[in-house]
Design a protein around this motif. Structure first.
Motif, mmCIF file in Angstrom:
data_model
loop_
_atom_site.group_PDB
_atom_site.id
_atom_site.type_symbol
_atom_site.label_atom_id
_atom_site.label_comp_id
_atom_site.label_asym_id
_atom_site.label_seq_id
_atom_site.Cartn_x
_atom_site.Cartn_y
_atom_site.Cartn_z
ATOM 1 N N VAL A 12 -8.046 -11.588 -4.460
ATOM 2 C CA VAL A 12 -7.585 -10.303 -3.927
ATOM 3 C C VAL A 12 -8.795 -9.419 -3.647
ATOM 4 O O VAL A 12 -9.638 -9.204 -4.522
ATOM 5 C CB VAL A 12 -6.655 -9.590 -4.934
ATOM 6 C CG1 VAL A 12 -6.251 -8.218 -4.402
ATOM 7 C CG2 VAL A 12 -5.415 -10.438 -5.226
ATOM 8 N N PHE A 13 -8.892 -8.907 -2.406
ATOM 9 C CA PHE A 13 -10.020 -8.013 -2.121
ATOM 10 C C PHE A 13 -9.575 -6.671 -1.556
ATOM 11 O O PHE A 13 -10.399 -5.788 -1.306
ATOM 12 C CB PHE A 13 -11.052 -8.676 -1.201
ATOM 13 C CG PHE A 13 -10.611 -8.908 0.217
ATOM 14 C CD1 PHE A 13 -10.877 -7.991 1.206
ATOM 15 C CD2 PHE A 13 -9.942 -10.080 0.558
ATOM 16 C CE1 PHE A 13 -10.482 -8.208 2.508
ATOM 17 C CE2 PHE A 13 -9.543 -10.309 1.863
ATOM 18 C CZ PHE A 13 -9.805 -9.370 2.845
ATOM 19 N N SER A 14 -8.259 -6.450 -1.413
ATOM 20 C CA SER A 14 -7.769 -5.142 -0.992
ATOM 21 C C SER A 14 -6.325 -4.971 -1.446
ATOM 22 O O SER A 14 -5.513 -5.877 -1.300
ATOM 23 C CB SER A 14 -7.851 -4.989 0.528
ATOM 24 O OG SER A 14 -7.352 -3.733 0.934
ATOM 25 N N CYS A 15 -6.029 -3.793 -2.016
ATOM 26 C CA CYS A 15 -4.677 -3.450 -2.441
ATOM 27 C C CYS A 15 -4.350 -2.037 -1.971
ATOM 28 O O CYS A 15 -5.159 -1.127 -2.128
ATOM 29 C CB CYS A 15 -4.550 -3.479 -3.972
ATOM 30 S SG CYS A 15 -4.584 -5.103 -4.733
ATOM 31 N N LYS A 16 -3.142 -1.847 -1.419
ATOM 32 C CA LYS A 16 -2.687 -0.524 -1.010
ATOM 33 C C LYS A 16 -1.189 -0.427 -1.269
ATOM 34 O O LYS A 16 -0.481 -1.438 -1.230
ATOM 35 C CB LYS A 16 -2.955 -0.269 0.483
ATOM 36 C CG LYS A 16 -4.420 -0.281 0.883
ATOM 37 C CD LYS A 16 -4.579 -0.105 2.387
ATOM 38 C CE LYS A 16 -6.043 -0.192 2.800
ATOM 39 N NZ LYS A 16 -6.213 -0.073 4.270
ATOM 40 N N MET A 17 -0.708 0.793 -1.553
ATOM 41 C CA MET A 17 0.731 0.986 -1.673
ATOM 42 C C MET A 17 1.097 2.372 -1.170
ATOM 43 O O MET A 17 0.282 3.300 -1.222
ATOM 44 C CB MET A 17 1.221 0.766 -3.104
ATOM 45 C CG MET A 17 0.545 1.567 -4.204
ATOM 46 S SD MET A 17 0.988 3.309 -4.375
ATOM 47 C CE MET A 17 2.749 3.196 -4.484
ATOM 48 N N GLY A 18 2.313 2.509 -0.632
ATOM 49 C CA GLY A 18 2.698 3.800 -0.093
ATOM 50 C C GLY A 18 4.189 3.944 0.103
ATOM 51 O O GLY A 18 4.973 3.023 -0.119
#
Length: 259
Positions: free
Chosen positions: A239-245
Motif C-alpha cells: 500500500v502506498f496511498s490511502c484516502k477516504m471521504g
C-alpha cells in the motif's frame, strides 16, 4: 466554564470541536461531559489548538487518530479562511505528518489523505482468528459478520490491547459493503457504536484489498450514518496511498457551560 464549540457531522460520526483553549490534562473530563450532552449527539471530541506560529492543530480527546475528525477539521479550516482553499494541510493527533484534505464546499464533501497502515496482524478469540489493521494511533479489527454482542467486542478489544498497545481500537463488523463500527478510546475509556468511522473504513479497505497486487481500489462502505468512500493504491503488493471521504456539515459556533 464556558466553552465555544462547533458540531461537525461527517457521515453521522458527530464530532464536537472545542474552539476555546483548555489544558490538555482536562481534555478527558471535558470530553466526557460534552458527550453526555444528549442535544449535541456527539460521538467524539476534538480540541482545536492555536499554535505560536498562528497555525492550528487538532487534538482528539484521547490523543488518537480519527479520519472523520481529520477531514472535518480540514473542512472547518477552509470554511473559516478567506481563501476557501480546496486543498488544506492539517496537523492532527495520531499522525506524525501533516495530511492533505481536499474540500468541495459546493458538494459539501471532504476527503483526507490517510497515514499508511503499519502492518496487518491477527487477534484470536475463542480459537477464531480476526485480521487487525494497525495504523499510527489506532488499530482496527475486521469481523466478517453481522454485529455481535458487546461482550464479544469487549473480549476482542482486550485481546487487541495485549497484541498491540495503542491509543484507540476499532471493531469493524463487515457484511460485504455494509459496515457497523465500534470504537474504544483508551484514555477516556469510552466505547461508542459509531454512526460511521473514517479510519475504520480505511482499515476495511486495506483488508479488502489484501490479496491484490497492483492497482487502485475504491470501496463504498455503507454505515448507519451514511456512506464513506475509501481508496487504496497498491504496487507490488504494498500500500502506498490511502484516502477516504464523504459528506460533512459543520454548525455555527455555539457556547456551552461545563463544570
Amino acid at each position: 466554564m464556558e466553552l465555544k464549540i462547533r458540531v461537525a457531522n461527517p457521515a453521522g460520526n458527530v464530532t464536537i470541536f472545542v474552539m476555546s483553549p483548555a489544558k490538555r490534562e482536562d481534555y478527558p473530563a471535558i470530553s466526557r461531559e460534552l458527550l453526555c450532552m444528549e442535544e449535541l449527539h456527539g460521538e467524539q471530541v476534538g480540541f482545536v489548538e492555536k499554535m505560536q506560529d498562528g497555525s492550528f492543530h487538532m487534538q482528539m480527546m484521547g490523543g488518537e487518530f480519527c479520519g472523520n475528525a481529520t477531514r472535518s477539521f480540514g473542512y472547518l479550516l477552509s470554511m473559516l479562511s478567506e481563501e476557501k482553499a480546496e486543498d488544506v494541510w492539517v496537523d492532527v493527533s495520531g499522525s506524525k505528518k501533516k495530511l492533505k484534505v481536499t474540500v468541495d464546499m459546493e458538494k459539501g464533501t471532504a476527503r483526507t489523505e490517510m497515514s499508511l497502515p503499519m502492518e496487518m496482524t491477527e487477534v484470536s478469540v475463542k480459537e477464531e482468528k480476526y485480521s487487525m489493521v494497525v495504523f499510527e494511533g489506532i488499530c482496527h479489527i475486521i469481523v466478517n459478520s453481522a454485529p455481535k454482542a458487546q461482550e464479544f467486542v469487549d473480549e476482542l478489544i482486550e485481546e487487541a490491547k495485549r497484541v498491540c498497545p495503542c491509543d484507540a481500537y476499532g471493531v469493524m463488523f463487515l457484511e460485504e459493503s455494509k459496515m457497523t463500527p465500534v470504537v474504544y478510546v483508551e484514555s477516556t475509556t469510552s466505547m461508542v457504536w459509531e454512526s460511521s468511522c473514517g479510519s475504520g473504513s480505511m482499515g476495511a479497505a486495506v483488508y479488502l484489498s489484501k490479496d491484490a497486487d497492483t492497482g487502485e481500489f475504491v470501496y463504498e462502505l455503507h454505515q448507519p450514518g451514511g456512506m464513506i468512500e475509501a481508496y487504496v493504491k497498491k504496487e507490488n503488493g504494498k500500500v502506498f496511498s490511502c484516502k477516504m471521504g464523504g459528506p460533512v456539515t459543520i454548525s455555527e459556533e455555539m457556547k456551552v457551560d461545563i463544570k
